[in-house]
Scaffold this motif. Structure first.
Motif, PDB file in Angstrom:
ATOM      1  N   SER A  11       0.834  -1.195   0.000  1.00  0.00           N
ATOM      2  CA  SER A  11       0.000   0.000   0.000  1.00  0.00           C
ATOM      3  C   SER A  11       0.869   1.246   0.000  1.00  0.00           C
ATOM      4  O   SER A  11       2.041   1.209   0.381  1.00  0.00           O
ATOM      5  N   CYS A  12       0.261   2.348  -0.402  1.00  0.00           N
ATOM      6  CA  CYS A  12       0.926   3.656  -0.355  1.00  0.00           C
ATOM      7  C   CYS A  12       1.287   3.952   1.105  1.00  0.00           C
ATOM      8  O   CYS A  12       0.439   3.806   1.994  1.00  0.00           O
ATOM      9  N   ASN A  17      -3.564   3.303   0.582  1.00  0.00           N
ATOM     10  CA  ASN A  17      -4.287   2.831  -0.596  1.00  0.00           C
ATOM     11  C   ASN A  17      -3.540   1.614  -1.156  1.00  0.00           C
ATOM     12  O   ASN A  17      -2.328   1.663  -1.344  1.00  0.00           O
ATOM     13  N   VAL A  19      -1.786  -0.684  -3.643  1.00  0.00           N
ATOM     14  CA  VAL A  19      -1.211  -0.366  -4.955  1.00  0.00           C
ATOM     15  C   VAL A  19      -0.614  -1.568  -5.681  1.00  0.00           C
ATOM     16  O   VAL A  19      -0.389  -1.493  -6.890  1.00  0.00           O
ATOM     17  N   THR A  43       0.281  -3.104 -11.232  1.00  0.00           N
ATOM     18  CA  THR A  43      -0.042  -2.267 -10.072  1.00  0.00           C
ATOM     19  C   THR A  43      -1.537  -1.950 -10.154  1.00  0.00           C
ATOM     20  O   THR A  43      -2.199  -2.259 -11.141  1.00  0.00           O
ATOM     21  N   ASN A  45      -4.690   1.062  -8.601  1.00  0.00           N
ATOM     22  CA  ASN A  45      -5.003   2.316  -7.906  1.00  0.00           C
ATOM     23  C   ASN A  45      -3.899   3.356  -8.044  1.00  0.00           C
ATOM     24  O   ASN A  45      -3.578   4.073  -7.101  1.00  0.00           O
ATOM     25  N   ILE A  46      -3.340   3.412  -9.244  1.00  0.00           N
ATOM     26  CA  ILE A  46      -2.292   4.402  -9.514  1.00  0.00           C
ATOM     27  C   ILE A  46      -2.703   5.231 -10.729  1.00  0.00           C
ATOM     28  O   ILE A  46      -3.567   4.841 -11.508  1.00  0.00           O
ATOM     29  N   TYR A  67       1.693   7.622  -9.651  1.00  0.00           N
ATOM     30  CA  TYR A  67       1.209   8.301  -8.460  1.00  0.00           C
ATOM     31  C   TYR A  67       0.087   7.500  -7.824  1.00  0.00           C
ATOM     32  O   TYR A  67      -0.707   6.874  -8.528  1.00  0.00           O
ATOM     33  N   CYS A  68      -0.014   7.566  -6.519  1.00  0.00           N
ATOM     34  CA  CYS A  68      -1.165   7.009  -5.811  1.00  0.00           C
ATOM     35  C   CYS A  68      -2.413   7.761  -6.285  1.00  0.00           C
ATOM     36  O   CYS A  68      -2.412   9.001  -6.338  1.00  0.00           O
ATOM     37  N   ASP A  70      -5.163   8.137  -4.749  1.00  0.00           N
ATOM     38  CA  ASP A  70      -5.854   8.834  -3.657  1.00  0.00           C
ATOM     39  C   ASP A  70      -5.126  10.092  -3.187  1.00  0.00           C
ATOM     40  O   ASP A  70      -5.708  11.159  -3.141  1.00  0.00           O
ATOM     41  N   LEU A  75       5.097   7.253  -6.356  1.00  0.00           N
ATOM     42  CA  LEU A  75       5.491   5.967  -5.794  1.00  0.00           C
ATOM     43  C   LEU A  75       6.623   5.298  -6.570  1.00  0.00           C
ATOM     44  O   LEU A  75       7.286   4.405  -6.058  1.00  0.00           O
ATOM     45  N   ILE A 101       6.184   2.404  -0.083  1.00  0.00           N
ATOM     46  CA  ILE A 101       5.124   1.403   0.083  1.00  0.00           C
ATOM     47  C   ILE A 101       5.278   0.696   1.426  1.00  0.00           C
ATOM     48  O   ILE A 101       6.360   0.641   1.995  1.00  0.00           O
TER      49      ILE A 101
END
Length: 106
Positions: A11-12, A17, A19, A43, A45-46, A67-68, A70, A75, A101
C-alpha cells in the motif's frame, strides 16, 4: 490457525491505498530514486503521468512517473520503452520504491 486472510498487498505509505500484490513482484533487486525498489508486473489504484526519456543506471528508457490515485504521492515509475535490447523485458512493468510502500495483510 491461519492469521492472514486474502492476498499479501503493498500500500501507499502515505494513505494506505492498496497499490500492488506481493505475487506480482518480478524482482526486489532494483534501484529507485531514494534507494531500493521492486519491479512489479502489475499495479493498481495508480495514475500514470507523462512519458519522458530518462537516463537510468541501465541506460536510456522512456518512463512515466506513477502516483497514488488517492493522495497523489509519487510511488515510482512505469517503463514505457527500453532502448537497449537487454532491457526490453522491463517494458510495461512498474517500479515501486521500497520507501514509498508498506506491507499489508502479512
Amino acid at each position: 490457525m491461519a492469521e492472514g486472510v486474502g492476498p499479501r498487498l503493498y500500500s501507499c505509505f502515505n494513505c494506505r491505498n492498496n497499490v500492488a500484490l506481493h505475487d506480482d513482484i518480478i524482482s526486489k533487486a532494483f534501484q529507485g530514486r531514494n534507494g531500493r525498489a521492486f519491479l512489479f508486473s502489475h499495479t493498481m489504484n495508480i495514475v500514470v503521468g507523462a512519458k519522458e526519456d530518462r537516463q537510468l543506471m541501465t541506460g536510456l528508457h522512456t518512463v512515466a512517473d506513477i502516483y497514488c490515485c488517492d493522495c497523489h504521492e509519487v510511488l515510482g515509475w512505469k517503463y514505457e520503452r527500453a532502448y537497449e535490447e537487454t532491457q526490453k523485458y522491463k517494458e510495461g512493468k512498474f517500479i515501486l520504491e521500497k520507501s514509498k510502500i508498506v506491507r499489508e495483510n502479512w
